[in-house]
Design an enzyme around this catalytic site. Structure first.
Site, PDB file in Angstrom:
ATOM      1  N   LYS A   1       0.833  -1.218   0.000  1.00  0.00           N
ATOM      2  CA  LYS A   1       0.000   0.000   0.000  1.00  0.00           C
ATOM      3  C   LYS A   1       0.858   1.254   0.000  1.00  0.00           C
ATOM      4  O   LYS A   1       0.589   2.183  -0.750  1.00  0.00           O
ATOM      5  CB  LYS A   1      -0.917   0.038   1.243  1.00  0.00           C
ATOM      6  CG  LYS A   1      -1.992  -1.003   1.276  1.00  0.00           C
ATOM      7  CD  LYS A   1      -2.983  -0.738   2.410  1.00  0.00           C
ATOM      8  CE  LYS A   1      -2.360  -0.731   3.796  1.00  0.00           C
ATOM      9  NZ  LYS A   1      -1.791  -2.021   4.218  1.00  0.00           N
TER      10      LYS A   1
ATOM     11  N   ARG B   1      11.688  -7.425   5.531  1.00  0.00           N
ATOM     12  CA  ARG B   1      11.677  -5.963   5.377  1.00  0.00           C
ATOM     13  C   ARG B   1      12.607  -5.305   6.403  1.00  0.00           C
ATOM     14  O   ARG B   1      12.512  -5.576   7.595  1.00  0.00           O
ATOM     15  CB  ARG B   1      10.244  -5.443   5.556  1.00  0.00           C
ATOM     16  CG  ARG B   1      10.092  -4.009   5.146  1.00  0.00           C
ATOM     17  CD  ARG B   1       8.665  -3.698   4.771  1.00  0.00           C
ATOM     18  NE  ARG B   1       7.830  -3.458   5.935  1.00  0.00           N
ATOM     19  CZ  ARG B   1       6.581  -3.020   5.855  1.00  0.00           C
ATOM     20  NH1 ARG B   1       6.032  -2.794   4.681  1.00  0.00           N
ATOM     21  NH2 ARG B   1       5.877  -2.814   6.933  1.00  0.00           N
TER      22      ARG B   1
END
Ligand code: AMP
Length: 223
Positions: free
Chosen positions: A20, A134
């Site tokens: 997103k 990440r």
């Protein structure tokens, strides 16, 4: 390029790690929409050492949602400012049905409404794979991924040594964030589908293809 002569409010919906944030930045640049991320707002409060930032951190570190009342108040204050009057692209808000209702009410009070909610659809297995790797640069905040977008060893700033993992990207917090998404945020898929405002894109394609589908979904509603 989307021609926008009217105000346009768009929501990006999807599980943590769906992309997103990345898509929001690119879509905002392509459309001129203001990008509003409640996660970024909380992190900024935290950097500034505000009470709200410190409160939010206690939830964020555990992968839980910041309570609706403070989140809604912060967001409504933000969309009341002048630069949001031409519309915006919401990234990470709403995350509960209560937040969605509060947003609908606030927009309807100014004779506006959500144009479309775009769901970036990604499976749980893929999300776990993505979030596990990440990392971000402790110096400048740039985000990397150990597998898909490795740190830049030639850079004095963003090399492996400088990488840190967000507390909410640690394995126990990831599991919790996925559960929180399933319990509290996924009901928004039905909420916006029932309102005739849901568009779904396949989030397991390369980012550029996801972005193209996203823009097409916006074009479809930007009469
Ligand atoms: P994000 O950067 O969107 O992944 O958000 C990071 C964290 O901020 C989330 O895991 C929540 O703890 C908090 N947060 C962000 N947006 C919201 C929201 N709309 N409602 C509640 N908590 C939020």
């Amino acid at each position: 390029m989307i021609q926008r002569d009217a105000t346009m409010y768009v929501i990006l919906l999807g599980p943590p790690g769906a992309g997103k944030g990345t898509q929001a930045v690119q879509t905002a640049a392509a459309t001129g929409l203001l990008h509003l991320s409640t996660g970024d707002m909380f992190r900024e409060h935290l950097r500034n050492g505000t009470d709200l930032g410190n409160l939010a951190k206690t939830y964020m570190d555990r992968g839980e949602l910041v309570p609706d009342d403070v989140t809604i108040r912060m967001l409504l204050e933000r969309i009341g400012r002048t630069d949001a009057q031409a519309g915006c692209l919401f990234d990470g808000f709403p995350r509960t049905v209560e937040q969605a209702r509060a947003l609908d009410e606030a927009l309807s009070a100014q004779n506006d409404e959500i144009a479309v909610t775009v769901l970036i659809d990604v499976s749980n297995e893929e999300i776990t794979r993505r979030l596990g790797g990440r990392v971000s640069c402790a110096a400048c905040g740039s985000v990397f991924h150990n597998i898909f977008n490795p740190p830049d060893e030639s850079s004095p700033c963003c090399d492996t040594v400088n990488m840190i993992q967000r507390d909410d990207d640690k394995p126990e917090a990831i599991a919790n964030r996925l559960q929180v998404y399933a319990d509290q945020t996924e009901p928004l898929v039905a909420y916006y589908r029932d309102a005739g405002k849901l568009s779904t894109v396949n989030g397991e394609q390369p980012p550029a293809a996801v972005g193209a589908e996203l823009l097409a979904a916006l074009e479809a509603v930007s009469g």
